[in-house]
Design a protein around this motif. Structure first.
Motif, mmCIF file in Angstrom:
data_model
loop_
_atom_site.group_PDB
_atom_site.id
_atom_site.type_symbol
_atom_site.label_atom_id
_atom_site.label_comp_id
_atom_site.label_asym_id
_atom_site.label_seq_id
_atom_site.Cartn_x
_atom_site.Cartn_y
_atom_site.Cartn_z
ATOM 1 N N CYS A 90 -128.581 40.507 -90.884
ATOM 2 C CA CYS A 90 -127.330 40.381 -91.622
ATOM 3 C C CYS A 90 -127.510 40.926 -93.023
ATOM 4 O O CYS A 90 -128.489 40.640 -93.689
ATOM 5 N N ALA A 126 -122.326 33.467 -93.482
ATOM 6 C CA ALA A 126 -121.088 34.216 -93.258
ATOM 7 C C ALA A 126 -121.216 35.121 -92.040
ATOM 8 O O ALA A 126 -120.288 35.240 -91.237
ATOM 9 N N CYS A 127 -122.375 35.741 -91.889
ATOM 10 C CA CYS A 127 -122.604 36.625 -90.742
ATOM 11 C C CYS A 127 -122.523 35.838 -89.432
ATOM 12 O O CYS A 127 -121.856 36.258 -88.481
ATOM 13 N N GLU A 169 -121.074 32.950 -88.935
ATOM 14 C CA GLU A 169 -119.712 32.455 -88.745
ATOM 15 C C GLU A 169 -118.829 33.538 -88.125
ATOM 16 O O GLU A 169 -118.041 33.271 -87.217
ATOM 17 N N GLU A 170 -118.985 34.770 -88.572
ATOM 18 C CA GLU A 170 -118.209 35.873 -87.999
ATOM 19 C C GLU A 170 -118.562 36.081 -86.528
ATOM 20 O O GLU A 170 -117.687 36.332 -85.699
ATOM 21 N N GLN A 171 -119.841 35.949 -86.201
ATOM 22 C CA GLN A 171 -120.245 36.097 -84.808
ATOM 23 C C GLN A 171 -119.626 34.994 -83.946
ATOM 24 O O GLN A 171 -119.146 35.255 -82.841
ATOM 25 N N LYS A 225 -116.831 33.331 -84.541
ATOM 26 C CA LYS A 225 -115.399 33.611 -84.420
ATOM 27 C C LYS A 225 -115.148 34.671 -83.348
ATOM 28 O O LYS A 225 -114.216 34.550 -82.557
ATOM 29 N N ASP A 226 -115.959 35.725 -83.349
ATOM 30 C CA ASP A 226 -115.805 36.778 -82.337
ATOM 31 C C ASP A 226 -115.928 36.207 -80.928
ATOM 32 O O ASP A 226 -115.089 36.458 -80.063
ATOM 33 N N TYR A 248 -114.605 40.577 -86.125
ATOM 34 C CA TYR A 248 -114.963 40.161 -87.482
ATOM 35 C C TYR A 248 -116.288 40.798 -87.905
ATOM 36 O O TYR A 248 -116.417 41.293 -89.004
ATOM 37 N N GLY A 249 -117.278 40.746 -87.048
ATOM 38 C CA GLY A 249 -118.595 41.244 -87.401
ATOM 39 C C GLY A 249 -118.897 42.631 -86.881
ATOM 40 O O GLY A 249 -119.950 43.179 -87.169
ATOM 41 N N THR A 292 -119.075 45.041 -92.167
ATOM 42 C CA THR A 292 -120.117 44.396 -92.973
ATOM 43 C C THR A 292 -121.486 44.288 -92.338
ATOM 44 O O THR A 292 -122.464 44.136 -93.056
#
Length: 117
Positions: A18, A24-25, A27-29, A31-32, A39-40, A44
């Protein structure tokens, strides 16, 4: 109990590469995987070769939609078994479930516990 297991294709574990805050990384994973999205996959988080860490998860392949669809099917196929008790308008009723996982799945389970209670 009404046990269900979810098997998925292993993906690369992104936290090792990351760029930016690891939380944050991850969390994006989550969410995906849980909601679907990219998101990821976009702006980024990249591998050393410049490609995205992981690809977009289409909404129909998200954990929420796939589990909701499975529970809807199970209720239709076996109406006396109580599968509808795990549904709210065709989507998972998280407060009636115990969710667990191994490795990356444990992270998804923890994220669900944080966001769906």
């Amino acid at each position: 109990y009404h046990p269900i297991t979810n098997r998925h294709r292993p993906s690369s574990f992104p936290d090792a590469q990351c760029h930016g805050p690891q939380v944050a990384c991850l969390e994006e994973q989550h969410k995906d995987a849980i909601d679907g999205g990219n998101y990821g996959a976009g702006a980024t988080h990249f591998k050393d070769d410049g490609s995205a860490f992981w690809g977009e998860v289409l909404p129909e392949n998200s954990i929420k939609l796939r589990l909701g669809d499975l529970l809807t099917y199970l209720h239709a196929a076996h109406p006396a078994e109580g599968w509808d008790g795990f549904l709210n308008d065709g989507r998972p009723k998280w407060d009636n479930m115990i969710v667990s996982g191994h490795s990356q799945g444990a992270g998804h389970a923890a994220y669900l516990a944080k966001t769906e209670t």
